[in-house]
Design an enzyme around this catalytic site. Structure first.
Site, PDB file in Angstrom:
ATOM      1  N   LYS A  46       4.804  -1.064  -5.999  1.00  0.00           N
ATOM      2  CA  LYS A  46       3.836  -1.597  -6.926  1.00  0.00           C
ATOM      3  C   LYS A  46       2.523  -0.822  -6.858  1.00  0.00           C
ATOM      4  O   LYS A  46       1.632  -0.994  -7.685  1.00  0.00           O
ATOM      5  CB  LYS A  46       3.528  -3.071  -6.580  1.00  0.00           C
ATOM      6  CG  LYS A  46       4.724  -3.963  -6.572  1.00  0.00           C
ATOM      7  CD  LYS A  46       4.340  -5.339  -5.979  1.00  0.00           C
ATOM      8  CE  LYS A  46       5.591  -6.126  -5.669  1.00  0.00           C
ATOM      9  NZ  LYS A  46       5.297  -7.305  -4.828  1.00  0.00           N
ATOM     10  N   GLU A 102       2.526   8.336  -8.251  1.00  0.00           N
ATOM     11  CA  GLU A 102       2.565   7.702  -6.932  1.00  0.00           C
ATOM     12  C   GLU A 102       1.144   7.373  -6.476  1.00  0.00           C
ATOM     13  O   GLU A 102       0.194   8.063  -6.847  1.00  0.00           O
ATOM     14  CB  GLU A 102       3.270   8.680  -5.958  1.00  0.00           C
ATOM     15  CG  GLU A 102       3.269   8.325  -4.500  1.00  0.00           C
ATOM     16  CD  GLU A 102       4.094   7.095  -4.136  1.00  0.00           C
ATOM     17  OE1 GLU A 102       3.860   6.041  -4.737  1.00  0.00           O
ATOM     18  OE2 GLU A 102       4.937   7.196  -3.229  1.00  0.00           O
ATOM     19  N   ASP A 103       1.012   6.327  -5.685  1.00  0.00           N
ATOM     20  CA  ASP A 103      -0.324   5.975  -5.196  1.00  0.00           C
ATOM     21  C   ASP A 103      -0.790   6.919  -4.098  1.00  0.00           C
ATOM     22  O   ASP A 103      -1.876   7.477  -4.155  1.00  0.00           O
ATOM     23  CB  ASP A 103      -0.359   4.515  -4.710  1.00  0.00           C
ATOM     24  CG  ASP A 103       0.773   4.173  -3.735  1.00  0.00           C
ATOM     25  OD1 ASP A 103       1.575   5.064  -3.388  1.00  0.00           O
ATOM     26  OD2 ASP A 103       0.870   2.997  -3.325  1.00  0.00           O
ATOM     27  N   ASP A 106       2.111  10.169   2.073  1.00  0.00           N
ATOM     28  CA  ASP A 106       1.798  10.058   3.495  1.00  0.00           C
ATOM     29  C   ASP A 106       2.734  11.004   4.259  1.00  0.00           C
ATOM     30  O   ASP A 106       2.458  12.188   4.387  1.00  0.00           O
ATOM     31  CB  ASP A 106       1.974   8.586   3.879  1.00  0.00           C
ATOM     32  CG  ASP A 106       1.507   8.267   5.279  1.00  0.00           C
ATOM     33  OD1 ASP A 106       0.743   9.049   5.845  1.00  0.00           O
ATOM     34  OD2 ASP A 106       1.908   7.219   5.811  1.00  0.00           O
ATOM     35  N   PHE A 155      -5.489   3.847   7.436  1.00  0.00           N
ATOM     36  CA  PHE A 155      -4.748   2.945   6.551  1.00  0.00           C
ATOM     37  C   PHE A 155      -5.699   2.371   5.507  1.00  0.00           C
ATOM     38  O   PHE A 155      -6.669   1.684   5.839  1.00  0.00           O
ATOM     39  CB  PHE A 155      -4.082   1.832   7.351  1.00  0.00           C
ATOM     40  CG  PHE A 155      -3.126   1.038   6.513  1.00  0.00           C
ATOM     41  CD1 PHE A 155      -1.876   1.549   6.193  1.00  0.00           C
ATOM     42  CD2 PHE A 155      -3.499  -0.202   6.004  1.00  0.00           C
ATOM     43  CE1 PHE A 155      -1.006   0.840   5.391  1.00  0.00           C
ATOM     44  CE2 PHE A 155      -2.627  -0.919   5.192  1.00  0.00           C
ATOM     45  CZ  PHE A 155      -1.377  -0.401   4.899  1.00  0.00           C
ATOM     46  N   ASP A 162      -1.715  -2.024  -0.922  1.00  0.00           N
ATOM     47  CA  ASP A 162      -1.781  -3.348  -0.310  1.00  0.00           C
ATOM     48  C   ASP A 162      -1.697  -3.308   1.203  1.00  0.00           C
ATOM     49  O   ASP A 162      -1.327  -2.300   1.798  1.00  0.00           O
ATOM     50  CB  ASP A 162      -0.613  -4.208  -0.809  1.00  0.00           C
ATOM     51  CG  ASP A 162       0.709  -3.807  -0.133  1.00  0.00           C
ATOM     52  OD1 ASP A 162       1.019  -2.609  -0.117  1.00  0.00           O
ATOM     53  OD2 ASP A 162       1.403  -4.697   0.392  1.00  0.00           O
ATOM     54  N   ARG A 168      -4.564  -5.432  -3.292  1.00  0.00           N
ATOM     55  CA  ARG A 168      -4.201  -4.476  -4.357  1.00  0.00           C
ATOM     56  C   ARG A 168      -5.230  -4.456  -5.482  1.00  0.00           C
ATOM     57  O   ARG A 168      -5.432  -3.439  -6.124  1.00  0.00           O
ATOM     58  CB  ARG A 168      -2.850  -4.856  -4.989  1.00  0.00           C
ATOM     59  CG  ARG A 168      -1.643  -4.558  -4.138  1.00  0.00           C
ATOM     60  CD  ARG A 168      -0.397  -4.649  -5.008  1.00  0.00           C
ATOM     61  NE  ARG A 168       0.808  -4.886  -4.224  1.00  0.00           N
ATOM     62  CZ  ARG A 168       1.502  -3.934  -3.608  1.00  0.00           C
ATOM     63  NH1 ARG A 168       1.106  -2.684  -3.689  1.00  0.00           N
ATOM     64  NH2 ARG A 168       2.586  -4.239  -2.930  1.00  0.00           N
TER      65      ARG A 168
END
Ligand code: 5GP
Length: 185
Positions: A46, A102-103, A106, A155, A162, A168
């Site tokens: 999401k 994509e957010d 990583d 992070f 989220d 979010r």
């Protein structure tokens, strides 16, 4: 009293204004590259929802959208490396110009898996856009064609990202206080 997210955050890494400016720049570049073509944006659920929604509204090319969901970190903050499709695309990508949205990249494992899976479905072209990149954590080499920001190995939450499904909807990207997730890490 209303919710005060600041209490859970260490620092704001990217403000709403910085994100807006960068997303518009990315959209201009994508518009130039796909001039005269029709683009299919595939958002990875999401986390990429906010980024995709803002990006597509800045595009100057004809575009449609679809979504795919893959397994992610669950309630932990470290990637297991195992990826599987939870919700597949609604339609075929055969012969289409596809941009995966994509957010954050990583380890790169999610994107690598998706690239391989989508390539097998014979799109006309396949490129990647990611808002954030944590290069120091990369385990596999993935080529991101459009990148918003490189960030340090922290992070982060907000703007789609989220922690346990919270945060979010924050309009900025911030570092979560480590003491909030240490126990499930
Ligand atoms: P990768 O497969 O590249 O290790 O991980 C990509 C996915 O991990 C992202 O789509 C995102 O869901 C999650 N992820 C990686 N880093 C972060 C982070 O700093 N914050 C949040 N909320 N999710 C992250």
């Amino acid at each position: 009293m209303s919710w005060q997210p600041e209490a859970d955050l260490q620092e704001v890494l990217l403000t709403e204004a910085q994100i807006k400016t960068r997303v518009a720049e990315m959209a201009r570049q994508i518009t130039r590259d796909y001039d005269g073509r029709q683009l299919l944006l595939i958002g990875i659920l999401k986390g990429a929802v906010m980024f995709l929604a803002d990006l597509v509204r800045e595009l100057g090319v004809k575009a449609s959208i679809d979504f795919i969901a893959v397994s992610s970190y669950g309630s932990s903050t470290k990637s297991s490396g195992a990826v599987r499709i939870l919700k597949d695309l609604d339609s075929s990508i055969d012969g289409k110009d596809v941009l995966v949205v994509e957010d954050i990249v990583d380890t790169g494992l999610t994107l690598q898996y998706l690239v391989n899976t989508l390539k097998a479905r014979k799109p006309r072209s396949l490129k990647m856009a990611a808002l954030l990149d944590k290069p120091s954590r990369r385990k596999v080499d993935v080529n991101v064609d459009y990148l918003g920001f490189q960030i340090p190995d922290k992070f982060v939450v907000g703007y789609g990202l989220d922690f346990n499904e919270d945060y979010r909807h924050l309009p900025y990207v911030a570092v979560l206080k480590p003491e909030l997730y240490r126990e499930v890490d």
